[in-house]
Design a protein around this motif. Structure first.
Motif, PDB file in Angstrom:
ATOM      1  N   PHE A  56      -8.546 -30.366   4.850  1.00  0.00           N
ATOM      2  CA  PHE A  56      -7.960 -29.521   5.577  1.00  0.00           C
ATOM      3  C   PHE A  56      -6.345 -30.059   6.550  1.00  0.00           C
ATOM      4  CE2 PHE A  56     -10.391 -33.194   7.672  1.00  0.00           C
ATOM      5  CZ  PHE A  56     -10.461 -32.701   9.286  1.00  0.00           C
ATOM      6  N   THR A  57      -6.058 -29.563   7.119  1.00  0.00           N
ATOM      7  CA  THR A  57      -5.574 -30.195   7.834  1.00  0.00           C
ATOM      8  C   THR A  57      -5.832 -29.219   9.569  1.00  0.00           C
ATOM      9  OG1 THR A  57      -3.405 -28.538   6.564  1.00  0.00           O
ATOM     10  CG2 THR A  57      -2.870 -28.901   9.129  1.00  0.00           C
ATOM     11  N   PRO A  58      -5.657 -30.208  10.975  1.00  0.00           N
ATOM     12  CA  PRO A  58      -6.424 -30.038  11.343  1.00  0.00           C
ATOM     13  C   PRO A  58      -5.458 -29.060  12.616  1.00  0.00           C
ATOM     14  CG  PRO A  58      -5.569 -32.401  11.330  1.00  0.00           C
ATOM     15  CD  PRO A  58      -6.011 -31.554  10.045  1.00  0.00           C
ATOM     16  N   LEU A  59      -7.018 -28.716  12.879  1.00  0.00           N
ATOM     17  CA  LEU A  59      -5.792 -27.678  14.270  1.00  0.00           C
ATOM     18  C   LEU A  59      -4.360 -27.645  14.798  1.00  0.00           C
ATOM     19  CD1 LEU A  59      -6.844 -24.545  15.540  1.00  0.00           C
ATOM     20  CD2 LEU A  59      -7.357 -26.275  17.570  1.00  0.00           C
ATOM     21  N   HIS A  60      -3.628 -26.391  14.708  1.00  0.00           N
ATOM     22  CA  HIS A  60      -1.705 -26.661  14.860  1.00  0.00           C
ATOM     23  C   HIS A  60      -1.729 -25.682  15.340  1.00  0.00           C
ATOM     24  CE1 HIS A  60      -1.408 -26.231  10.728  1.00  0.00           C
ATOM     25  NE2 HIS A  60      -0.380 -25.523  11.114  1.00  0.00           N
ATOM     26  N   ARG A  61      -0.414 -25.728  15.815  1.00  0.00           N
ATOM     27  CA  ARG A  61       0.781 -24.842  15.871  1.00  0.00           C
ATOM     28  C   ARG A  61       2.028 -25.149  15.332  1.00  0.00           C
ATOM     29  NH1 ARG A  61       2.894 -22.606  21.803  1.00  0.00           N
ATOM     30  NH2 ARG A  61       3.335 -24.580  21.180  1.00  0.00           N
ATOM     31  N   ASP A  62       2.727 -24.467  14.238  1.00  0.00           N
ATOM     32  CA  ASP A  62       3.478 -24.735  13.813  1.00  0.00           C
ATOM     33  C   ASP A  62       4.746 -25.246  14.021  1.00  0.00           C
ATOM     34  OD1 ASP A  62       3.129 -24.326  10.337  1.00  0.00           O
ATOM     35  OD2 ASP A  62       3.318 -22.305  10.976  1.00  0.00           O
ATOM     36  N   VAL A  63       5.418 -26.078  13.998  1.00  0.00           N
ATOM     37  CA  VAL A  63       6.744 -26.674  14.864  1.00  0.00           C
ATOM     38  C   VAL A  63       7.688 -25.255  15.379  1.00  0.00           C
ATOM     39  CG1 VAL A  63       8.331 -26.577  12.988  1.00  0.00           C
ATOM     40  CG2 VAL A  63       9.101 -27.613  14.660  1.00  0.00           C
TER      41      VAL A  63
ATOM     42  N   ARG B 242      -9.824 -21.429   3.163  1.00  0.00           N
ATOM     43  CA  ARG B 242     -10.316 -20.996   4.592  1.00  0.00           C
ATOM     44  C   ARG B 242      -9.086 -21.489   5.820  1.00  0.00           C
ATOM     45  NH1 ARG B 242     -16.257 -21.454   4.834  1.00  0.00           N
ATOM     46  NH2 ARG B 242     -16.406 -19.653   3.491  1.00  0.00           N
ATOM     47  N   TRP B 243      -9.403 -20.165   6.900  1.00  0.00           N
ATOM     48  CA  TRP B 243      -8.376 -20.242   7.811  1.00  0.00           C
ATOM     49  C   TRP B 243      -8.772 -19.724   8.715  1.00  0.00           C
ATOM     50  CZ3 TRP B 243      -2.701 -21.364   7.478  1.00  0.00           C
ATOM     51  CH2 TRP B 243      -2.165 -21.036   6.211  1.00  0.00           C
ATOM     52  N   TRP B 244      -8.606 -20.405   9.788  1.00  0.00           N
ATOM     53  CA  TRP B 244      -9.127 -20.389  11.627  1.00  0.00           C
ATOM     54  C   TRP B 244      -8.010 -19.925  12.392  1.00  0.00           C
ATOM     55  CZ3 TRP B 244     -11.685 -23.300   8.364  1.00  0.00           C
ATOM     56  CH2 TRP B 244     -12.599 -23.957   8.820  1.00  0.00           C
ATOM     57  N   LEU B 245      -8.229 -18.349  12.604  1.00  0.00           N
ATOM     58  CA  LEU B 245      -6.204 -18.254  13.762  1.00  0.00           C
ATOM     59  C   LEU B 245      -6.594 -17.977  14.529  1.00  0.00           C
ATOM     60  CD1 LEU B 245      -6.005 -16.717  10.151  1.00  0.00           C
ATOM     61  CD2 LEU B 245      -3.469 -17.196  10.812  1.00  0.00           C
ATOM     62  N   PHE B 246      -6.055 -18.167  16.078  1.00  0.00           N
ATOM     63  CA  PHE B 246      -6.449 -18.196  16.957  1.00  0.00           C
ATOM     64  C   PHE B 246      -4.804 -17.635  17.541  1.00  0.00           C
ATOM     65  CE2 PHE B 246      -8.915 -21.720  16.012  1.00  0.00           C
ATOM     66  CZ  PHE B 246      -9.886 -21.314  16.967  1.00  0.00           C
ATOM     67  N   PRO B 247      -4.546 -16.112  18.243  1.00  0.00           N
ATOM     68  CA  PRO B 247      -3.772 -15.719  18.929  1.00  0.00           C
ATOM     69  C   PRO B 247      -3.793 -16.579  19.793  1.00  0.00           C
ATOM     70  CG  PRO B 247      -5.894 -13.929  19.584  1.00  0.00           C
ATOM     71  CD  PRO B 247      -6.327 -15.558  18.544  1.00  0.00           C
TER      72      PRO B 247
ATOM     73  N   THR C 101     -13.179 -18.520  23.155  1.00  0.00           N
ATOM     74  CA  THR C 101     -11.999 -18.381  21.926  1.00  0.00           C
ATOM     75  C   THR C 101     -13.146 -17.173  20.583  1.00  0.00           C
ATOM     76  OG1 THR C 101     -12.992 -19.807  20.015  1.00  0.00           O
ATOM     77  CG2 THR C 101     -11.363 -20.205  21.809  1.00  0.00           C
ATOM     78  N   THR C 102     -12.218 -16.476  20.563  1.00  0.00           N
ATOM     79  CA  THR C 102     -13.137 -15.437  18.868  1.00  0.00           C
ATOM     80  C   THR C 102     -11.435 -15.646  17.973  1.00  0.00           C
ATOM     81  OG1 THR C 102     -11.280 -13.445  20.028  1.00  0.00           O
ATOM     82  CG2 THR C 102     -13.345 -13.849  20.071  1.00  0.00           C
ATOM     83  N   PRO C 103     -11.487 -16.702  16.739  1.00  0.00           N
ATOM     84  CA  PRO C 103     -10.561 -16.625  16.008  1.00  0.00           C
ATOM     85  C   PRO C 103     -11.227 -16.038  14.834  1.00  0.00           C
ATOM     86  CG  PRO C 103     -12.433 -17.790  15.970  1.00  0.00           C
ATOM     87  CD  PRO C 103     -12.792 -17.590  16.837  1.00  0.00           C
TER      88      PRO C 103
ATOM     89  N   PRO D 265       1.803 -16.098  12.248  1.00  0.00           N
ATOM     90  CA  PRO D 265       3.054 -15.393  13.305  1.00  0.00           C
ATOM     91  C   PRO D 265       3.342 -16.217  13.892  1.00  0.00           C
ATOM     92  CG  PRO D 265       0.680 -14.029  13.351  1.00  0.00           C
ATOM     93  CD  PRO D 265       0.233 -15.132  12.358  1.00  0.00           C
ATOM     94  N   SER D 266       4.082 -15.738  14.779  1.00  0.00           N
ATOM     95  CA  SER D 266       5.096 -17.379  15.974  1.00  0.00           C
ATOM     96  C   SER D 266       3.461 -17.570  16.854  1.00  0.00           C
ATOM     97  CB  SER D 266       6.145 -16.998  15.932  1.00  0.00           C
ATOM     98  OG  SER D 266       6.700 -17.805  17.450  1.00  0.00           O
ATOM     99  N   GLY D 267       3.333 -19.029  16.511  1.00  0.00           N
ATOM    100  CA  GLY D 267       3.134 -19.177  17.983  1.00  0.00           C
ATOM    101  C   GLY D 267       0.588 -19.126  18.084  1.00  0.00           C
ATOM    102  N   TRP D 268       0.494 -19.180  17.060  1.00  0.00           N
ATOM    103  CA  TRP D 268      -0.580 -18.632  16.437  1.00  0.00           C
ATOM    104  C   TRP D 268      -1.230 -20.263  15.507  1.00  0.00           C
ATOM    105  CZ3 TRP D 268      -3.506 -14.370  15.198  1.00  0.00           C
ATOM    106  CH2 TRP D 268      -3.908 -13.510  16.029  1.00  0.00           C
ATOM    107  N   TYR D 269      -2.141 -20.746  16.947  1.00  0.00           N
ATOM    108  CA  TYR D 269      -2.662 -22.272  16.126  1.00  0.00           C
ATOM    109  C   TYR D 269      -4.189 -21.879  15.178  1.00  0.00           C
ATOM    110  CZ  TYR D 269      -1.341 -25.159  20.015  1.00  0.00           C
ATOM    111  OH  TYR D 269      -0.276 -25.724  20.766  1.00  0.00           O
ATOM    112  N   HIS D 270      -3.499 -22.399  14.177  1.00  0.00           N
ATOM    113  CA  HIS D 270      -4.559 -22.990  12.638  1.00  0.00           C
ATOM    114  C   HIS D 270      -5.536 -23.785  12.848  1.00  0.00           C
ATOM    115  CE1 HIS D 270      -0.213 -22.352  12.394  1.00  0.00           C
ATOM    116  NE2 HIS D 270      -0.594 -23.272  10.909  1.00  0.00           N
TER     117      HIS D 270
END
Length: 319
Positions: A160-167, A182-187, A220-222, A236-241
Motif C-alpha cells: 500500500f501507499t500510506p495516506l498522503h496528498r500529491d506533490v 482500493r482507494w480512500w479519498l478525503f476531500p 471524516t467521510t472518505p 483531484p487537487s488537494g485530496w488526501y488519499h
C-alpha cells in the motif's frame, strides 16, 4: 459512452471531484498485451495475471525504488531501498518479499534515455490519454530536465501507499494495467481531521487509526472505491488519499497540473515555505547571531532563504 473532454473538464476538473473512468480510455495500450498473460490452467481465478517473465526480461536491469510495507517510522514513512528490478521479481516468483512495493519508477523516462543512448530500442508501452494531455508539469520537465512525474507501481496484494496528498496539490491519474486497488479519498475540507491538533502529524494508515490519538478522524467521510483492472482514476487537487493493492497489481501514474489547479499549486508552495521556515527557526537564529558585522547582515538572510528552498525541494520531490 466514453467520457468526453468537455464533460471531464466541466464535471471533474473544474469542480475538483474524483472519477473512475472505464477501460475504453486505455484499452489500446501495448502494456495491456505485453505486461499481462493468461492465468495458469490450474487456477480458478478468471482473467489475466502479471507477465513477470516479460517484465523481468525487458526491464530487469532497471534500478528501482522499493518500499517495505511491513516497516514504517512514527510518521508513517516506509523504509525504502534501491534494487535491480530483476531481484525483486525473482523474490516475488519464489513467494518471498510479499511486503515489497516498487514505487515511483520512472520507467518511461528511463526507456527514452536508453533509446537516446542507443543501448535499447524505444518501445512506448502507453500513451497519455487525451483527457490528461494538458499537462504543464510533465511537458516542462521532459523538455527541460532529466526528470518527470510519470511513474509505474508494482506490488503484491496487501502492499500500500500510506495516506498522503500529491506533490504541491497536483492532480494525478492512475491506471491499473493488471490487478485491483482500493482507494480512500478525503476531500480538502476534511484535511484538518487527518492531523493532530496544532501539529504537522497526520494519520498514515486509515485501515488502523488510533482514535485516542486522532479523535478528529471520526468526523471524516472518505470516498472508498475499488478500482478494477483497466480502469483509470482521476485524483483531484488537494485530496488526501491512501491506496492498497487488493491483488498483485501493476499500474501507470502521472502527477500533473494545468491552468485549472495552478492556483492550488501556488498556495501549496507558499504554505510549504512557511512551514519549513518555522521548522528551521533555530537555524535562522544561529545565522543571525553568527554575523555581528553590520555589513554582513543581509548575508544571513540570503543563506537562510537558500537553505529553506533546498529543504522544500527535497521534502516535496520538486526538482
Amino acid at each position: 459512452m466514453p467520457l468526453s473532454y468537455t464533460e471531464f473538464f466541466e464535471c471533474y476538473m473544474k469542480t475538483n471531484r474524483p472519477v473512475i473512468i472505464g477501460a475504453d480510455l486505455v484499452s489500446s495500450w501495448p502494456a495491456f498485451v505485453l505486461w499481462r498473460t493468461s492465468r495458469e490452467k490450474d487456477t480458478c481465478l478468471p482473467g489475466k495475471e502479471i507477465n513477470w517473465d516479460y517484465l523481468a526480461d525487458r526491464y530487469g536491469h532497471h534500478e528501482v525504488t522499493v518500499a517495505d510495507c511491513a516497516t514504517s517510522d512514527s510518521f508513517g514513512n516506509l523504509e525504502c531501498t534501491s534494487s535491480p528490478f530483476i531481484d525483486i521479481v525473482n523474490k516475488w516468483k519464489c513467494g518471498e518479499g510479499r511486503s515489497l512495493y516498487v514505487k515511483d519508477w520512472h520507467l518511461a523516462l528511463t526507456e527514452t534515455s536508453e533509446a537516446i543512448e542507443g543501448s535499447k530500442k524505444s518501445q512506448a508501452f502507453y500513451i497519455t490519454p487525451d483527457l490528461f494531455r494538458d499537462d504543464w508539469m510533465n511537458s516542462y520537465y521532459t523538455a527541460h530536465t532529466a526528470d518527470d512525474f510519470r511513474f509505474v507501481y508494482v506490488g503484491a496484494a496487501g502492499t500500500f501507499t500510506p495516506l498522503h496528498r500529491d506533490v504541491y496539490c497536483s492532480y494525478s491519474w492512475s491506471t491499473n494495467v493488471c490487478g485491483r486497488k482500493r482507494w480512500w479519498l478525503f476531500p480538502p475540507e476534511q484535511t484538518p481531521y487527518l492531523f493532530l491538533k496544532g501539529r504537522n502529524v497526520s494519520v498514515h494508515d486509515v485501515r488502523d487509526v488510533d482514535l485516542t490519538r486522532f479523535p478528529e478522524y471520526a468526523k471524516t467521510t472518505p470516498i472508498v472505491v475499488d478500482q478494477e483492472e483497466g480502469e483509470t482514476i482521476f485524483v483531484p487537487s488537494g485530496w488526501y488519499h491512501q491506496v492498497e493493492n487488493l491483488t498483485a497489481c501493476i499500474s501507470i501514474n502521472h502527477n500533473w497540473c494545468n491552468s485549472v489547479n495552478l492556483p492550488s499549486l501556488y498556495l501549496s508552495m507558499c504554505d510549504k515555505v512557511v512551514e519549513v521556515e518555522e521548522a528551521l527557526e533555530d537555524v535562522r537564529e544561529m545565522l543571525m547571531t553568527s554575523q555581528d558585522n553590520k555589513e554582513e547582515k543581509t548575508d544571513w538572510k540570503r543563506e537562510f532563504v537558500k537553505i529553506v528552498q533546498d529543504v522544500v525541494k527535497q521534502d516535496a520531490g520538486w526538482k
